[in-house]
Design a protein around this motif. Structure first.
Motif, PDB file in Angstrom:
ATOM      1  N   GLY A  15       0.839  -1.185   0.000  1.00  0.00           N
ATOM      2  CA  GLY A  15       0.000   0.000   0.000  1.00  0.00           C
ATOM      3  C   GLY A  15       0.875   1.237   0.000  1.00  0.00           C
ATOM      4  O   GLY A  15       1.828   1.334   0.778  1.00  0.00           O
ATOM      5  N   LEU A  16       0.594   2.175  -0.903  1.00  0.00           N
ATOM      6  CA  LEU A  16       1.345   3.436  -0.979  1.00  0.00           C
ATOM      7  C   LEU A  16       0.366   4.590  -1.003  1.00  0.00           C
ATOM      8  O   LEU A  16      -0.610   4.563  -1.759  1.00  0.00           O
ATOM      9  CB  LEU A  16       2.230   3.467  -2.231  1.00  0.00           C
ATOM     10  CG  LEU A  16       3.056   4.740  -2.484  1.00  0.00           C
ATOM     11  CD1 LEU A  16       4.325   4.402  -3.272  1.00  0.00           C
ATOM     12  CD2 LEU A  16       2.282   5.825  -3.228  1.00  0.00           C
ATOM     13  N   SER A  17       0.623   5.601  -0.198  1.00  0.00           N
ATOM     14  CA  SER A  17      -0.205   6.807  -0.229  1.00  0.00           C
ATOM     15  C   SER A  17       0.687   8.030  -0.139  1.00  0.00           C
ATOM     16  O   SER A  17       1.682   8.035   0.598  1.00  0.00           O
ATOM     17  CB  SER A  17      -1.222   6.807   0.917  1.00  0.00           C
ATOM     18  OG  SER A  17      -0.570   6.876   2.161  1.00  0.00           O
ATOM     19  N   ASP A  18       0.352   9.055  -0.912  1.00  0.00           N
ATOM     20  CA  ASP A  18       1.088  10.306  -0.799  1.00  0.00           C
ATOM     21  C   ASP A  18       0.587  11.056   0.431  1.00  0.00           C
ATOM     22  O   ASP A  18      -0.442  10.714   1.013  1.00  0.00           O
ATOM     23  CB  ASP A  18       0.932  11.145  -2.062  1.00  0.00           C
ATOM     24  CG  ASP A  18      -0.321  12.013  -2.044  1.00  0.00           C
ATOM     25  OD1 ASP A  18      -1.414  11.462  -1.772  1.00  0.00           O
ATOM     26  OD2 ASP A  18      -0.233  13.219  -2.295  1.00  0.00           O
ATOM     27  N   GLY A  19       1.345  12.074   0.836  1.00  0.00           N
ATOM     28  CA  GLY A  19       0.987  12.778   2.061  1.00  0.00           C
ATOM     29  C   GLY A  19       0.573  14.214   1.874  1.00  0.00           C
ATOM     30  O   GLY A  19       0.397  14.936   2.860  1.00  0.00           O
ATOM     31  N   ARG A  20       0.421  14.663   0.621  1.00  0.00           N
ATOM     32  CA  ARG A  20       0.089  16.070   0.392  1.00  0.00           C
ATOM     33  C   ARG A  20      -1.404  16.305   0.537  1.00  0.00           C
ATOM     34  O   ARG A  20      -2.222  15.560  -0.002  1.00  0.00           O
ATOM     35  CB  ARG A  20       0.558  16.522  -0.994  1.00  0.00           C
ATOM     36  CG  ARG A  20       0.177  17.955  -1.339  1.00  0.00           C
ATOM     37  CD  ARG A  20       0.914  18.474  -2.550  1.00  0.00           C
ATOM     38  NE  ARG A  20       2.345  18.607  -2.268  1.00  0.00           N
ATOM     39  CZ  ARG A  20       3.224  19.090  -3.146  1.00  0.00           C
ATOM     40  NH1 ARG A  20       2.822  19.465  -4.348  1.00  0.00           N
ATOM     41  NH2 ARG A  20       4.493  19.197  -2.813  1.00  0.00           N
ATOM     42  N   VAL A  21      -1.759  17.359   1.255  1.00  0.00           N
ATOM     43  CA  VAL A  21      -3.145  17.789   1.407  1.00  0.00           C
ATOM     44  C   VAL A  21      -3.238  19.230   0.940  1.00  0.00           C
ATOM     45  O   VAL A  21      -2.464  20.088   1.386  1.00  0.00           O
ATOM     46  CB  VAL A  21      -3.616  17.681   2.873  1.00  0.00           C
ATOM     47  CG1 VAL A  21      -5.027  18.244   3.023  1.00  0.00           C
ATOM     48  CG2 VAL A  21      -3.568  16.245   3.353  1.00  0.00           C
ATOM     49  N   SER A  23      -5.773  22.618   0.334  1.00  0.00           N
ATOM     50  CA  SER A  23      -7.029  23.286   0.650  1.00  0.00           C
ATOM     51  C   SER A  23      -6.931  24.713   0.137  1.00  0.00           C
ATOM     52  O   SER A  23      -6.290  25.559   0.761  1.00  0.00           O
ATOM     53  CB  SER A  23      -7.292  23.267   2.153  1.00  0.00           C
ATOM     54  OG  SER A  23      -8.494  23.955   2.463  1.00  0.00           O
ATOM     55  N   GLY A  24      -7.518  24.947  -1.050  1.00  0.00           N
ATOM     56  CA  GLY A  24      -7.345  26.247  -1.688  1.00  0.00           C
ATOM     57  C   GLY A  24      -5.895  26.434  -2.076  1.00  0.00           C
ATOM     58  O   GLY A  24      -5.330  25.629  -2.813  1.00  0.00           O
ATOM     59  N   THR A  25      -5.257  27.483  -1.543  1.00  0.00           N
ATOM     60  CA  THR A  25      -3.840  27.737  -1.839  1.00  0.00           C
ATOM     61  C   THR A  25      -2.926  27.180  -0.757  1.00  0.00           C
ATOM     62  O   THR A  25      -1.713  27.329  -0.857  1.00  0.00           O
ATOM     63  CB  THR A  25      -3.604  29.249  -1.980  1.00  0.00           C
ATOM     64  OG1 THR A  25      -3.985  29.899  -0.747  1.00  0.00           O
ATOM     65  CG2 THR A  25      -4.420  29.830  -3.130  1.00  0.00           C
ATOM     66  N   GLN A  26      -3.486  26.542   0.255  1.00  0.00           N
ATOM     67  CA  GLN A  26      -2.684  26.016   1.351  1.00  0.00           C
ATOM     68  C   GLN A  26      -2.316  24.558   1.105  1.00  0.00           C
ATOM     69  O   GLN A  26      -3.138  23.767   0.639  1.00  0.00           O
ATOM     70  CB  GLN A  26      -3.434  26.151   2.683  1.00  0.00           C
ATOM     71  CG  GLN A  26      -3.707  27.593   3.088  1.00  0.00           C
ATOM     72  CD  GLN A  26      -4.371  27.682   4.447  1.00  0.00           C
ATOM     73  OE1 GLN A  26      -4.808  26.684   5.012  1.00  0.00           O
ATOM     74  NE2 GLN A  26      -4.427  28.891   4.988  1.00  0.00           N
ATOM     75  N   VAL A  27      -1.078  24.221   1.438  1.00  0.00           N
ATOM     76  CA  VAL A  27      -0.574  22.860   1.284  1.00  0.00           C
ATOM     77  C   VAL A  27      -0.067  22.377   2.635  1.00  0.00           C
ATOM     78  O   VAL A  27       0.679  23.083   3.324  1.00  0.00           O
ATOM     79  CB  VAL A  27       0.560  22.782   0.243  1.00  0.00           C
ATOM     80  CG1 VAL A  27       1.116  21.367   0.146  1.00  0.00           C
ATOM     81  CG2 VAL A  27       0.061  23.239  -1.121  1.00  0.00           C
ATOM     82  N   SER A  28      -0.469  21.188   3.019  1.00  0.00           N
ATOM     83  CA  SER A  28      -0.001  20.587   4.261  1.00  0.00           C
ATOM     84  C   SER A  28       0.216  19.094   4.033  1.00  0.00           C
ATOM     85  O   SER A  28       0.013  18.594   2.920  1.00  0.00           O
ATOM     86  CB  SER A  28      -1.003  20.821   5.408  1.00  0.00           C
ATOM     87  OG  SER A  28      -2.267  20.255   5.078  1.00  0.00           O
ATOM     88  N   ALA A  29       0.625  18.399   5.071  1.00  0.00           N
ATOM     89  CA  ALA A  29       0.879  16.958   4.964  1.00  0.00           C
ATOM     90  C   ALA A  29       0.020  16.221   5.971  1.00  0.00           C
ATOM     91  O   ALA A  29      -0.205  16.693   7.087  1.00  0.00           O
ATOM     92  CB  ALA A  29       2.356  16.648   5.193  1.00  0.00           C
ATOM     93  N   ALA A  30      -0.478  15.050   5.569  1.00  0.00           N
ATOM     94  CA  ALA A  30      -1.293  14.222   6.451  1.00  0.00           C
ATOM     95  C   ALA A  30      -1.168  12.769   6.013  1.00  0.00           C
ATOM     96  O   ALA A  30      -0.957  12.470   4.836  1.00  0.00           O
ATOM     97  CB  ALA A  30      -2.753  14.652   6.425  1.00  0.00           C
TER      98      ALA A  30
END
Length: 268
Positions: A15-21, A23-30
């Protein structure tokens, strides 16, 4: 957007998942992959779609898992479900419960109720590990030997290498490389896909789960190697038939590069 990939091969599951989230112009990791269960009887869930729908569905699913474990009479430490089919059925019930509560309000606000999920694992009564892709409506499909992977999110960019290179009998070591290259193609072409990546493996030989997270700097060697060699392979691709039809007269097909030689008048 996101990119999640599940692979089922003879050696086990990836299983592989990226971590980028975004929201509009905001980028975070989850973290977008969750391991459920205990001991060897575990399974992963990866999701794409609205974060609020994901979190509520997983909360309801955990609640129902605890209830099933409490009344199921299963051994201490055992998973509350006997098979992956049982687990995916419970997950879809939780998803449909959230649908009934939230879908109308979300869509009235202009938001899509678009949760997709991949569940993969092997529980006590499963003959082999397996995976399911769950759609927002709660229906699902199971992974097939002819196409030994499932993906959700920004799937278009990472699909070609999977279709070309991944087979049921691909060794786990090679399948991990293909999974990474599939992610890298998606990351390179989609601004909504990015590091860190979470990887989980289930190896059938020892029925063991392992997981790790890798960030951008952890995979510099692999990224540079691939970029260098894919360019070299393009240079080494046979030049014909397009050299004769599409390049100036006198261009010599070398097998690596096309060299244009000046055309001189025979009378000179």
């Amino acid at each position: 957007m996101t990119y999640c990939l599940g692979i089922k091969i003879r050696d086990g599951l990836i299983g592989l998942s990226d971590g980028r989230v975004t929201s509009g112009t905001q980028v975070s990791a989850a973290r977008k992959v969750t391991i459920m269960g205990e001991g060897g009887d575990r399974f992963f869930i990866m999701t794409s779609g609205l974060r609020s729908v994901r979190d509520k569905t997983l909360a309801y699913f955990r609640r129902d898992m605890a209830g099933a474990k409490g009344k199921g009479g299963r051994k201490p430490g055992a998973a509350p479900y006997a098979t992956m089919l049982d687990a995916v059925g419970a997950f879809t019930r939780a998803l449909r419960e959230v649908t009934g509560e939230d879908k109308a309000a979300l869509e009235a606000s202009g938001l899509n109720f678009n949760l997709h999920a991949i569940l993969g694992g092997r529980l006590a009564e499963d003959r082999e590990p397996t995976m399911f892709l769950v759609y927002p409506e709660g229906n699902w499909i199971e992974v097939d030997e002819r196409t030994p992977y499932l993906s959700i999110g920004a799937t278009a960019y990472g699909k070609p290498i999977l279709d070309r290179a991944l087979k049921q009998d691909t060794p786990m070591t090679t399948a991990l490389k293909i999974a990474y290259l599939s992610f890298d193609s998606s990351r390179y072409s989609s601004a909504d896909v990015g590091y860190p990546i979470d990887l989980v493996t289930y190896t059938a030989a020892d029925r063991a789960w392992r997981e790790a997270q890798f960030d951008y700097d952890d995979l510099v060697e692999q990224r540079h190697w691939w970029n260098r060699h894919i360019t070299d392979l393009a240079n080494r691709l046979p030049d014909t038939p397009w050299v004769e039809r599409l390049l100036p007269p006198g261009t010599v097909a070398t097998g690596a590069t096309a060299v244009v030689k000046p055309v001189t008048d025979a009378a000179d």
